[in-house]
Design a protein around this motif. Structure first.
Motif, PDB file in Angstrom:
ATOM      1  N   ILE A 129     -11.692  11.672  -1.423  1.00  0.00           N
ATOM      2  CA  ILE A 129     -12.506  10.325  -1.073  1.00  0.00           C
ATOM      3  C   ILE A 129     -11.982   9.772   0.245  1.00  0.00           C
ATOM      4  N   LYS A 130     -12.967   9.731   1.339  1.00  0.00           N
ATOM      5  CA  LYS A 130     -12.452   9.312   2.602  1.00  0.00           C
ATOM      6  C   LYS A 130     -13.028   7.562   2.595  1.00  0.00           C
ATOM      7  N   GLY A 131     -12.202   7.021   3.213  1.00  0.00           N
ATOM      8  CA  GLY A 131     -12.645   5.569   3.344  1.00  0.00           C
ATOM      9  C   GLY A 131     -11.400   4.468   4.058  1.00  0.00           C
ATOM     10  N   TYR A 132     -11.761   3.384   3.860  1.00  0.00           N
ATOM     11  CA  TYR A 132     -10.874   2.298   4.606  1.00  0.00           C
ATOM     12  C   TYR A 132      -9.755   1.624   3.497  1.00  0.00           C
ATOM     13  N   THR A 133      -8.588   1.390   4.017  1.00  0.00           N
ATOM     14  CA  THR A 133      -7.727   0.451   3.235  1.00  0.00           C
ATOM     15  C   THR A 133      -7.350  -0.606   3.806  1.00  0.00           C
ATOM     16  N   LYS A 134      -6.838  -1.517   2.885  1.00  0.00           N
ATOM     17  CA  LYS A 134      -6.165  -2.714   3.298  1.00  0.00           C
ATOM     18  C   LYS A 134      -4.845  -2.468   3.287  1.00  0.00           C
ATOM     19  N   HIS A 135      -4.212  -2.003   4.359  1.00  0.00           N
ATOM     20  CA  HIS A 135      -2.776  -1.657   4.455  1.00  0.00           C
ATOM     21  C   HIS A 135      -1.795  -2.912   4.947  1.00  0.00           C
ATOM     22  N   ALA A 136      -0.747  -2.724   4.794  1.00  0.00           N
ATOM     23  CA  ALA A 136       0.127  -3.819   4.999  1.00  0.00           C
ATOM     24  C   ALA A 136      -0.103  -4.348   6.428  1.00  0.00           C
ATOM     25  N   ARG A 137      -0.240  -3.670   7.486  1.00  0.00           N
ATOM     26  CA  ARG A 137      -0.533  -4.266   8.705  1.00  0.00           C
ATOM     27  C   ARG A 137      -2.168  -4.704   9.052  1.00  0.00           C
ATOM     28  N   LEU A 138      -2.782  -4.748   8.067  1.00  0.00           N
ATOM     29  CA  LEU A 138      -4.139  -5.168   8.037  1.00  0.00           C
ATOM     30  C   LEU A 138      -4.166  -6.787   7.665  1.00  0.00           C
ATOM     31  N   GLU A 139      -4.323  -7.614   8.553  1.00  0.00           N
ATOM     32  CA  GLU A 139      -4.456  -8.961   8.202  1.00  0.00           C
ATOM     33  C   GLU A 139      -5.611  -9.400   7.371  1.00  0.00           C
ATOM     34  N   PRO A 140      -5.460 -10.222   6.437  1.00  0.00           N
ATOM     35  CA  PRO A 140      -6.860 -10.772   5.595  1.00  0.00           C
ATOM     36  C   PRO A 140      -7.798 -11.309   6.542  1.00  0.00           C
TER      37      PRO A 140
END
Length: 896
Positions: free
Chosen positions: A174-185
């Motif tokens: 599955i390809k997609g987007y993630t909320k990783h640690a470097r991504l600000e809310p």
């Protein structure tokens, strides 16, 4: 890389996707912004419909919403042997091809799909890729794949998928987007940089796995634009940039993660069905959704108020509520950051946050003293499973455009959380009078009560403010146990206007003398206590029954409380019942304004009748007195134990206050003096003496010149005589107790004074009496004026609140409620304040709906117009929306 406008268009395209049949069937779940609970409930509803499994023409299972939770299909302890096998695989097998190795790894689990997926996941998650850097590998071997993996972590999913296919499992990347640690809310993910994870079919159900996040994580980082200003009430700290490193370790969270949790960190880019949700989430919603971490789900927490990650504190304050599972104990901490882009001058920013647990909810209320962009991080831990550290559970970005009015930093609090919570209940106490963290008072006096559910629990207390230490305020609080109602009562007198922290520490015999802070209140007063007399200096601030190791206990019969007001005659009688027949000694001290104590001698007289003891007390001055009673069992040797303490508040001293006679060792509990009952006697006067003294052979009064006057025992066994006091000096009442000895032992002593000395003492007492009366008159007049001013203020603020409610004016409502809260009238106007708050919420909601409707684009309008056969309520909302947007009423009709 695409332009910013193209990225925004992708988000819009996801938002305006036409509603399909499944969404119409589950439309109730689309009305609200998604939460884990809402998504889980939608999946449960889908599961109850028992639909046939969707399949492709060649029999492969199509994605569908998962109704069973991870915990219902997988228990880790049942797969211990699988995990051990995966972790102990010898490196010699890494020269094999991936297919051969997969066969070796899964051959014992050929008929167990769960074990096959598990052993592949656990093997991959146990690999420390750093150890393969300098090893030669053949192309296509397991080692070759692991080396490639170290160079490109994005290959985790591909390797996992290959191995699953070799093992005969249906699986897909599955390809997609993630909320990783470097991504600000609240930030948009990099739409040109896709991540990958896996969907796998296990026992005819699709499950989600992230082999990459399940095998490694990053440590270190850069605080970037953020400055830590409040670390859980301890003030700011400097957080330096740290080098990022990859740590290889297994993270169970990302094996078979429940869809309603997975969507908070992963969203497919072009395969909505692989969300496995009956109520799919759009990319726009994904970006806006609250920033929830795995620990949020592990601790079974719930979002109650704010569902989005970017919030606004419109009036300088915000209240975030988190649900706690019933019967579970959780402990919370927080961190508050501010963007370094904000220019703050001369404003201290720590300790403006109140965290409180109540009714299975955690309330985190923040008052912002300045405008700015803030980041709030909330941490939590399970206090019942031995976890001694808190994990990050969620974070929010908060924009404050207007500072809170008149807000000041709260006092320090070692406990961090405020108010009564589960730790108080666990200690054996329940709040009776105050359920909230903040206690308001207008007169500076407070009474706080707790119900004892554990008879053995004892407490300590302390009080402090930002300006005064615990030691400086130790005379402002006492506590006692109300044994009749099994309650602990705390009495507080606040010396100055402002905020104070009241901490309650609890312990019992099982805690080995260690006391833990189990409850903290913020006490807020606009006025200092009108009565500025301090409480006496007491051990641990405790009054009432203190108990005794010897089994001696005292119960006050004459009064309901050990804090006693003496405001009429300046004299008082206290009646006690002791658990054993005993003899006592007493100590009476007056607390004076400089913090010292003035010992009062011979102003307490004890009269015994079996186990009932009556103390008659006289007071030479106004103020706060401490009466301490020490006792030992009658007829026993040894020391006296401190068994009871009373605090006596005297507003009018005893008129012509004279002490009682001094007692000596031979004056026993069964003795009684009928006259004279004052220590001071006039010189050259005839005074009648009458005393009851059992077991005495002879009695005499001896003056300072050694003149003896013999007392005679009457038919009632009362020893009597008329005594000439003679010259100034000492007069002793003495008795002979042994036939074999001529010794007379002193029982009581008196002081003989001349007329001039007596007159001076009388004038002194008269002056004290008159000053006390004037002081009481002044207090009453002052109190009357203050009460009238308070009444006028109350009526004004009540009228302002009623007018704002009637006018439905949002600004006036907020101002009126804020004033009522600041002036401490919330308790008296509770129903009006609640009505105003509900109206504020309604008006805010209407305002937001108006704004949202005005922002609708043409595509969304067309979607609404093509909504087939909506329910009546939805139809009415659609009509209102279209009318606001300018459509003719006729075009809003819905026909079959």
């Amino acid at each position: 890389m695409g332009s910013r406008s193209s990225k925004i268009q992708v988000i819009k395209d996801v938002n305006t996707k036409k509603i399909d049949i499944r969404e119409i069937e589950f439309q109730e779940y689309f009305i609200q912004f998604p939460t884990p609970y809402l998504l889980r409930e939608a999946n449960k509803k889908y599961g109850k419909k028992n639909r046939p499994l969707p399949r492709t023409p060649n029999g492969e299972l199509l994605p569908y919403p998962v109704s069973k939770s991870k915990s219902s299909v997988f228990v880790q302890s049942n797969y211990t042997s699988v995990d051990m096998f995966a972790a102990q695989v010898d490196n010699q097998h890494y020269s094999q091809t991936l297919e051969t190795f997969t066969d070796f790894l899964t051959k014992k689990y050929r008929r167990d799909e769960m074990s096959k997926a598990r052993v592949i996941f656990r093997w991959l998650a146990t690999q420390d890729l750093n150890q393969f850097n300098n090893v030669t590998a053949n192309d296509g071997s397991v080692l070759w794949h692991l080396q490639k993996l170290e160079q490109n972590p994005g290959l985790y999913s591909e390797i996992f998928v290959q191995m699953c296919r070799f093992a005969g499992l249906q699986v897909k990347v599955i390809k997609g987007y993630t909320k990783h640690a470097r991504l600000e809310p609240g930030d948009t993910p990099d739409l040109d940089n896709l991540n990958s994870w896996v969907g796998v079919v296990i026992n005819k159900e699709w499950r989600l796995i992230d082999p990459h996040w399940g095998s490694s994580h990053m440590i270190g980082g850069d605080p970037g634009e953020w400055i830590l200003i409040d670390d859980n009430g301890e003030g700011g700290k400097t957080i330096d940039k740290q080098t990022q490193q990859t740590v290889y370790s297994c993270n169970e969270v990302y094996f078979l993660t429940d869809p309603e949790q997975f969507i908070y960190s992963h969203i497919p880019v072009d395969d909505e069905d692989m969300q496995l949700l009956a109520r799919p989430v759009t990319l726009h919603e994904f970006i806006e959704m609250a920033y929830l971490k795995p620990a949020f789900f592990d601790l079974d927490l719930r979002l109650l108020e704010h569902r989005k990650c970017v919030l606004h504190a419109f009036e300088g304050e915000i209240d975030i509520q988190i649900g706690i599972p019933l019967g579970k104990r959780r402990s919370f901490m927080y961190r508050l950051w501010i963007s370094n882009q904000e220019k703050i001058k001369d404003v201290k920013l720590e300790r403006f946050c109140i965290m409180q647990q109540k009714n299975n909810k955690m309330f985190c209320k923040i008052y912002f003293p300045t405008v700015g962009k803030f980041r709030l991080e909330l941490f939590a831990r399970d206090t019942e499973d031995g976890m001694n550290y808190a994990q990050l559970v969620c974070q929010f970005i908060i924009h404050c455009d207007k500072p809170a009015e008149g807000v000041k930093a709260f006092p320090e609090n070692d406990r961090r959380e405020w108010g009564p919570g589960p730790d108080l209940e666990a200690a054996g106490l329940l709040p009776v009078t105050h359920q909230e963290a903040l206690i308001d008072t207008t007169d500076g006096t407070i009474e706080v009560r707790f119900k004892k559910t554990d008879e053995t629990v004892n407490i300590l207390h302390n009080l402090h403010s930002n300006n005064k230490t615990k030691d400086e305020l130790k005379h402002s609080i006492v506590h006692y146990t109300d044994h009749k109602n099994q309650e602990i009562v705390m009495l507080v007198k606040l010396p100055d206007p402002g905020d104070y922290a009241l901490n309650i520490l609890a312990g019992n015999e099982t805690t080995n003398g260690k006391y833990q802070n189990v409850c903290s209140y913020i006490l807020s007063t606009e006025n200092a206590a009108s009565d500025q007399d301090m409480f006496p200096d007491l051990a641990n601030g405790q009054i009432g029954s203190l108990g005794s190791k010897s089994g001696l206990h005292f119960q006050l019969l004459s009064h309901d409380s050990p804090f006693i007001l003496c405001q009429d005659t300046g004299e008082i009688e206290l009646v006690f019942e002791s658990s054993l027949r005993c003899e006592t000694i007493t100590s009476l001290t007056l607390q004076v304004s400089n913090g010292n104590q003035k010992e009062q001698e011979n102003l307490v007289w004890a009269k015994y009748k079996d186990r009932i003891i009556t103390y008659k007390i006289r007071f030479p001055e106004c103020g706060r007195y401490a009466l301490k009673i020490f006792a030992k069992e009658l007829g026993t040797d040894g020391s006296y134990s401190h068994v009871y303490t009373c605090v006596l508040h005297v507003t009018l001293p005893t008129e012509n206050c004279l002490p009682f006679p001094s007692t000596f060792l031979q004056w026993k509990p069964d003795c009684d003096i009928l006259q004279p009952t004052v220590k001071v006697l006039p010189a050259d006067s005839k005074i009648k003496f009458a005393a009851y003294v059992p077991n005495v052979l002879h009695m005499s009064v001896i003056d300072s010149n050694n003149k003896w006057t013999t007392l005679v025992k009457d038919k009632d066994n009362i020893w009597r005589a008329e005594v000439d006091t003679g010259n100034p000096g000492e007069l002793k009442l003495s008795g002979q107790f042994e036939k074999t000895s001529d010794t007379f032992n002193t029982l009581l002593s008196y002081t003989v004074m001349g007329d001039n000395t007596l007159q001076l003492e009388a004038k002194k007492q008269q002056k004290i009496q008159e000053e006390a009366k004037l002081k009481n008159i002044f207090k009453k007049e002052k109190k009357k004026v203050e009460e009238e001013e308070q009444r006028k203020m109350f009526e004004k603020y009540k009228q302002d609140l009623q007018d704002a409610i009637t006018a439905k004016d949002l600004i006036k409502l907020k101002d009126a409620v804020r004033v009522v809260e600041r002036k401490k009238f919330v308790g008296q106007l509770r129903s009006l304040v609640e009505e105003a708050r509900e109206m504020i919420q309604t008006l805010n909601r209407i305002h937001k709906l108006n704004q949202a409707i005005l922002k609708l684009d043409q595509n969304t309008v067309l979607e609404i117009k093509h909504y087939q056969a909506p329910p009546k309520g939805v139809h009415e909302v659609m009509i209102a929306t279209l009318l606001i947007l300018g459509y003719w009423e006729k075009t809003t009709e819905v026909t079959n």
